[in-house]
Design a protein around this motif. Structure first.
Motif, PDB file in Angstrom:
ATOM      1  N   TRP A  82      29.533 -12.081 -51.168  1.00 17.56           N
ATOM      2  CA  TRP A  82      29.811 -11.027 -50.193  1.00 17.56           C
ATOM      3  C   TRP A  82      28.713 -10.959 -49.138  1.00 17.56           C
ATOM      4  O   TRP A  82      28.992 -10.713 -47.955  1.00 17.56           O
ATOM      5  N   LEU A  83      27.476 -11.174 -49.546  1.00 23.33           N
ATOM      6  CA  LEU A  83      26.373 -11.179 -48.587  1.00 23.33           C
ATOM      7  C   LEU A  83      26.525 -12.336 -47.610  1.00 23.33           C
ATOM      8  O   LEU A  83      26.308 -12.178 -46.398  1.00 23.33           O
ATOM      9  N   TRP A  84      26.893 -13.505 -48.121  1.00 23.73           N
ATOM     10  CA  TRP A  84      27.142 -14.643 -47.235  1.00 23.73           C
ATOM     11  C   TRP A  84      28.296 -14.356 -46.270  1.00 23.73           C
ATOM     12  O   TRP A  84      28.237 -14.726 -45.098  1.00 23.73           O
ATOM     13  N   MET A  85      29.321 -13.689 -46.774  1.00 23.56           N
ATOM     14  CA  MET A  85      30.455 -13.342 -45.915  1.00 23.56           C
ATOM     15  C   MET A  85      30.026 -12.379 -44.810  1.00 23.56           C
ATOM     16  O   MET A  85      30.400 -12.553 -43.635  1.00 23.56           O
ATOM     17  N   LEU A  86      29.251 -11.364 -45.154  1.00 25.64           N
ATOM     18  CA  LEU A  86      28.771 -10.410 -44.145  1.00 25.64           C
ATOM     19  C   LEU A  86      27.861 -11.094 -43.129  1.00 25.64           C
ATOM     20  O   LEU A  86      27.935 -10.809 -41.927  1.00 25.64           O
ATOM     21  N   ASN A  87      27.004 -11.995 -43.606  1.00 24.57           N
ATOM     22  CA  ASN A  87      26.151 -12.740 -42.682  1.00 24.57           C
ATOM     23  C   ASN A  87      26.987 -13.568 -41.705  1.00 24.57           C
ATOM     24  O   ASN A  87      26.699 -13.622 -40.502  1.00 24.57           O
ATOM     25  N   THR A  88      28.021 -14.203 -42.223  1.00 20.96           N
ATOM     26  CA  THR A  88      28.879 -15.025 -41.366  1.00 20.96           C
ATOM     27  C   THR A  88      29.611 -14.172 -40.344  1.00 20.96           C
ATOM     28  O   THR A  88      29.752 -14.563 -39.181  1.00 20.96           O
ATOM     29  N   LEU A  89      30.086 -12.998 -40.771  1.00 20.27           N
ATOM     30  CA  LEU A  89      30.742 -12.091 -39.819  1.00 20.27           C
ATOM     31  C   LEU A  89      29.765 -11.635 -38.740  1.00 20.27           C
ATOM     32  O   LEU A  89      30.136 -11.500 -37.565  1.00 20.27           O
ATOM     33  N   LEU A  90      28.511 -11.405 -39.127  1.00 22.52           N
ATOM     34  CA  LEU A  90      27.500 -11.021 -38.146  1.00 22.52           C
ATOM     35  C   LEU A  90      27.245 -12.149 -37.152  1.00 22.52           C
ATOM     36  O   LEU A  90      27.241 -11.930 -35.933  1.00 22.52           O
ATOM     37  N   TYR A  91      27.025 -13.351 -37.675  1.00 23.68           N
ATOM     38  CA  TYR A  91      26.751 -14.484 -36.790  1.00 23.68           C
ATOM     39  C   TYR A  91      27.952 -14.785 -35.890  1.00 23.68           C
ATOM     40  O   TYR A  91      27.799 -14.946 -34.672  1.00 23.68           O
ATOM     41  N   ALA A  92      29.146 -14.874 -36.492  1.00 25.44           N
ATOM     42  CA  ALA A  92      30.320 -15.265 -35.717  1.00 25.44           C
ATOM     43  C   ALA A  92      30.796 -14.146 -34.803  1.00 25.44           C
ATOM     44  O   ALA A  92      31.077 -14.375 -33.617  1.00 25.44           O
ATOM     45  N   GLY A  93      30.885 -12.916 -35.333  1.00 22.89           N
ATOM     46  CA  GLY A  93      31.361 -11.805 -34.517  1.00 22.89           C
ATOM     47  C   GLY A  93      30.379 -11.436 -33.418  1.00 22.89           C
ATOM     48  O   GLY A  93      30.752 -11.342 -32.236  1.00 22.89           O
ATOM     49  N   GLY A  94      29.112 -11.240 -33.795  1.00 24.07           N
ATOM     50  CA  GLY A  94      28.114 -10.884 -32.791  1.00 24.07           C
ATOM     51  C   GLY A  94      27.880 -12.000 -31.799  1.00 24.07           C
ATOM     52  O   GLY A  94      27.801 -11.765 -30.580  1.00 24.07           O
ATOM     53  N   GLY A  95      27.773 -13.225 -32.291  1.00 25.08           N
ATOM     54  CA  GLY A  95      27.555 -14.351 -31.393  1.00 25.08           C
ATOM     55  C   GLY A  95      28.714 -14.581 -30.449  1.00 25.08           C
ATOM     56  O   GLY A  95      28.521 -14.869 -29.264  1.00 25.08           O
ATOM     57  N   ALA A  96      29.946 -14.450 -30.960  1.00 30.19           N
ATOM     58  CA  ALA A  96      31.121 -14.654 -30.101  1.00 30.19           C
ATOM     59  C   ALA A  96      31.238 -13.558 -29.047  1.00 30.19           C
ATOM     60  O   ALA A  96      31.583 -13.827 -27.892  1.00 30.19           O
ATOM     61  N   LEU A  97      30.951 -12.308 -29.429  1.00 30.64           N
ATOM     62  CA  LEU A  97      31.009 -11.215 -28.443  1.00 30.64           C
ATOM     63  C   LEU A  97      29.960 -11.395 -27.349  1.00 30.64           C
ATOM     64  O   LEU A  97      30.266 -11.275 -26.151  1.00 30.64           O
ATOM     65  N   LEU A  98      28.732 -11.677 -27.740  1.00 29.97           N
ATOM     66  CA  LEU A  98      27.680 -11.870 -26.746  1.00 29.97           C
ATOM     67  C   LEU A  98      27.954 -13.088 -25.875  1.00 29.97           C
ATOM     68  O   LEU A  98      27.761 -13.058 -24.651  1.00 29.97           O
ATOM     69  N   SER A  99      28.415 -14.168 -26.500  1.00 33.10           N
ATOM     70  CA  SER A  99      28.713 -15.370 -25.734  1.00 33.10           C
ATOM     71  C   SER A  99      29.863 -15.143 -24.763  1.00 33.10           C
ATOM     72  O   SER A  99      29.830 -15.636 -23.627  1.00 33.10           O
ATOM     73  N   THR A 100      30.879 -14.398 -25.188  1.00 32.33           N
ATOM     74  CA  THR A 100      31.998 -14.102 -24.296  1.00 32.33           C
ATOM     75  C   THR A 100      31.542 -13.278 -23.111  1.00 32.33           C
ATOM     76  O   THR A 100      31.933 -13.537 -21.956  1.00 32.33           O
ATOM     77  N   PHE A 217      34.103 -17.888 -31.915  1.00 36.29           N
ATOM     78  CA  PHE A 217      34.114 -17.332 -33.268  1.00 36.29           C
ATOM     79  C   PHE A 217      34.338 -18.440 -34.293  1.00 36.29           C
ATOM     80  O   PHE A 217      33.615 -18.529 -35.297  1.00 36.29           O
ATOM     81  N   VAL A 218      35.324 -19.284 -34.044  1.00 40.86           N
ATOM     82  CA  VAL A 218      35.619 -20.366 -34.989  1.00 40.86           C
ATOM     83  C   VAL A 218      34.465 -21.362 -35.039  1.00 40.86           C
ATOM     84  O   VAL A 218      34.082 -21.836 -36.120  1.00 40.86           O
ATOM     85  N   ALA A 219      33.890 -21.684 -33.870  1.00 43.21           N
ATOM     86  CA  ALA A 219      32.787 -22.644 -33.846  1.00 43.21           C
ATOM     87  C   ALA A 219      31.582 -22.121 -34.618  1.00 43.21           C
ATOM     88  O   ALA A 219      30.948 -22.875 -35.391  1.00 43.21           O
ATOM     89  N   ILE A 220      31.239 -20.848 -34.437  1.00 43.49           N
ATOM     90  CA  ILE A 220      30.086 -20.281 -35.142  1.00 43.49           C
ATOM     91  C   ILE A 220      30.405 -20.099 -36.622  1.00 43.49           C
ATOM     92  O   ILE A 220      29.545 -20.317 -37.488  1.00 43.49           O
ATOM     93  N   TRP A 221      31.627 -19.690 -36.931  1.00 45.50           N
ATOM     94  CA  TRP A 221      32.024 -19.512 -38.334  1.00 45.50           C
ATOM     95  C   TRP A 221      31.893 -20.817 -39.108  1.00 45.50           C
ATOM     96  O   TRP A 221      31.462 -20.825 -40.266  1.00 45.50           O
ATOM     97  N   ASN A 222      32.248 -21.935 -38.462  1.00 43.01           N
ATOM     98  CA  ASN A 222      32.208 -23.239 -39.133  1.00 43.01           C
ATOM     99  C   ASN A 222      30.879 -23.961 -38.944  1.00 43.01           C
ATOM    100  O   ASN A 222      30.713 -25.075 -39.466  1.00 43.01           O
ATOM    101  N   ASN A 223      29.951 -23.370 -38.213  1.00 39.26           N
ATOM    102  CA  ASN A 223      28.689 -24.043 -37.932  1.00 39.26           C
ATOM    103  C   ASN A 223      27.860 -24.189 -39.206  1.00 39.26           C
ATOM    104  O   ASN A 223      27.675 -23.241 -39.963  1.00 39.26           O
ATOM    105  N   PHE A 224      27.373 -25.380 -39.416  1.00 35.71           N
ATOM    106  CA  PHE A 224      26.573 -25.644 -40.616  1.00 35.71           C
ATOM    107  C   PHE A 224      25.145 -26.072 -40.278  1.00 35.71           C
ATOM    108  O   PHE A 224      24.180 -25.577 -40.858  1.00 35.71           O
ATOM    109  N   LEU A 225      25.013 -26.977 -39.316  1.00 35.29           N
ATOM    110  CA  LEU A 225      23.713 -27.598 -39.088  1.00 35.29           C
ATOM    111  C   LEU A 225      22.663 -26.601 -38.614  1.00 35.29           C
ATOM    112  O   LEU A 225      21.535 -26.588 -39.128  1.00 35.29           O
ATOM    113  N   LEU A 226      23.006 -25.757 -37.630  1.00 38.91           N
ATOM    114  CA  LEU A 226      22.009 -24.832 -37.083  1.00 38.91           C
ATOM    115  C   LEU A 226      21.467 -23.871 -38.139  1.00 38.91           C
ATOM    116  O   LEU A 226      20.244 -23.770 -38.314  1.00 38.91           O
ATOM    117  N   PRO A 227      22.305 -23.125 -38.875  1.00 40.01           N
ATOM    118  CA  PRO A 227      21.730 -22.245 -39.915  1.00 40.01           C
ATOM    119  C   PRO A 227      21.067 -23.016 -41.044  1.00 40.01           C
ATOM    120  O   PRO A 227      20.112 -22.526 -41.655  1.00 40.01           O
TER     121      PRO A 227
END
Length: 293
Positions: A82-100, A217-227
């Motif tokens: 669940w912690l990993w899921m919340l972290n992913t939502l933070l990275y993908a949701g926050g990153g996608a909103l700011l990037s948009t 959102f999809v790109a950040i959600w699936n991102n592996f190398l950077l994190p």
């Protein structure tokens, strides 16, 4: 009458001649769909199998252990999934909103304003699209390590904000969807730059904004190398890196494979829900009636 019959026969003959050419693209698309859906189908079926069924039953034979697998996954290490899921939502949701937000404002400015260096900036963005993200990962880590932000949430969020391809999409969409005549009419009525952006440009660019958000959102959600490079504390891991650590541990503990497959299945659910929720906003004709020709 004879002429009409002959014409109809020619049309039917021509249609029959074109039919094989029309079947080929459909067959290629079908093969592509099968290629994409087959791994997803396998994960869906494999996640239902218990530890005993995973290696002893047929590949696509459904199992009986889905609920127990979910329960074991959620209980693993006091619910770290669940912690990993919340972290992913933070990275993908926050990153996608700011990037948009950054992409839309930048693309709108590049499309609708004339200023020195505009073409140079746009050409640099095009060049940035050609640079693979893997090339930038290590220099970004060295930079964030120097300023003390490595192994923090910011080290994963900040590099995702400025995305050249998203700015390019926003620029192209703003040029096509926001008429200059509409902006000029707003300026005549006394509207300033911020009001024109907020009241005129953003509503017309909504489909483009949704597209950029979904892509990011999809790109950040699936991102592996950077994190994987930036983070060392597994309490900040996203799902991709967290499931990878489970996979690495599964070499010595085969019982973890059920958790990995179940976690992979659960990680797909938010993406499917996002697309089903936002697809009604994905329209291309919002500006169709804005200006009469």
């Amino acid at each position: 009458m004879a002429t009409t019959t002959l014409t109809g026969a020619r049309r039917r003959s021509a249609f029959r001649g074109r039919r094989p050419a029309g079947i080929a693209p459909a067959a290629i698309l079908l093969l592509g769909a099968l290629y994409c859906l087959l791994p997803v189908s396998w994960v869906l079926v494999a996640a239902t199998k218990s530890k005993a069924e995973l290696f002893s039953t047929s590949t696509f034979a459904p199992g009986t252990g889905l609920l127990s697998n979910i329960s074991d996954l959620l209980a693993y290490r006091d619910g770290v999934f669940w912690l990993w899921m919340l972290n992913t939502l933070l990275y993908a949701g926050g990153g996608a909103l700011l990037s948009t937000a950054v992409s839309v404002v930048s693309g709108y400015a590049l499309a609708k304003y004339r200023f020195p260096g505009r073409n140079l900036i746009f050409n640099l963005l095009i060049g940035g699209i050609l640079v693979p993200a893997v090339v930038l990962a290590v220099p970004q880590y060295l930079l964030f390590s120097r300023i003390g932000l490595a192994d923090t949430y910011w080290s994963v969020l900040l590099p995702q904000i400025l995305h050249p391809y998203s700015i390019y999409l926003a620029r192209v969409y703003a040029a096509a969807a926001v008429p200059d005549a509409l902006l000029e009419a707003g300026r005549i009525d006394g509207a300033g730059h911020w009001l024109l952006l907020r009241r005129v440009a953003l509503p017309l660019m909504l489909p483009g904004m949704v597209t950029i958000f979904l892509f990011q959102f999809v790109a950040i959600w699936n991102n592996f190398l950077l994190p994987f490079i930036m983070l060392g504390d597994d309490q900040r891991f996203p799902l991709t890196v967290g499931l990878y650590t489970l996979l690495a541990a599964g070499a010595n503990q085969p019982s973890l494979y059920n958790l990995i497959l179940t976690g992979t299945l659960l990680s797909i659910v938010p993406l499917v829900a996002l697309f089903l929720t936002m697809q009604r906003h994905w329209r291309t004709d919002l500006a169709g009636g804005a200006v009469k020709s």
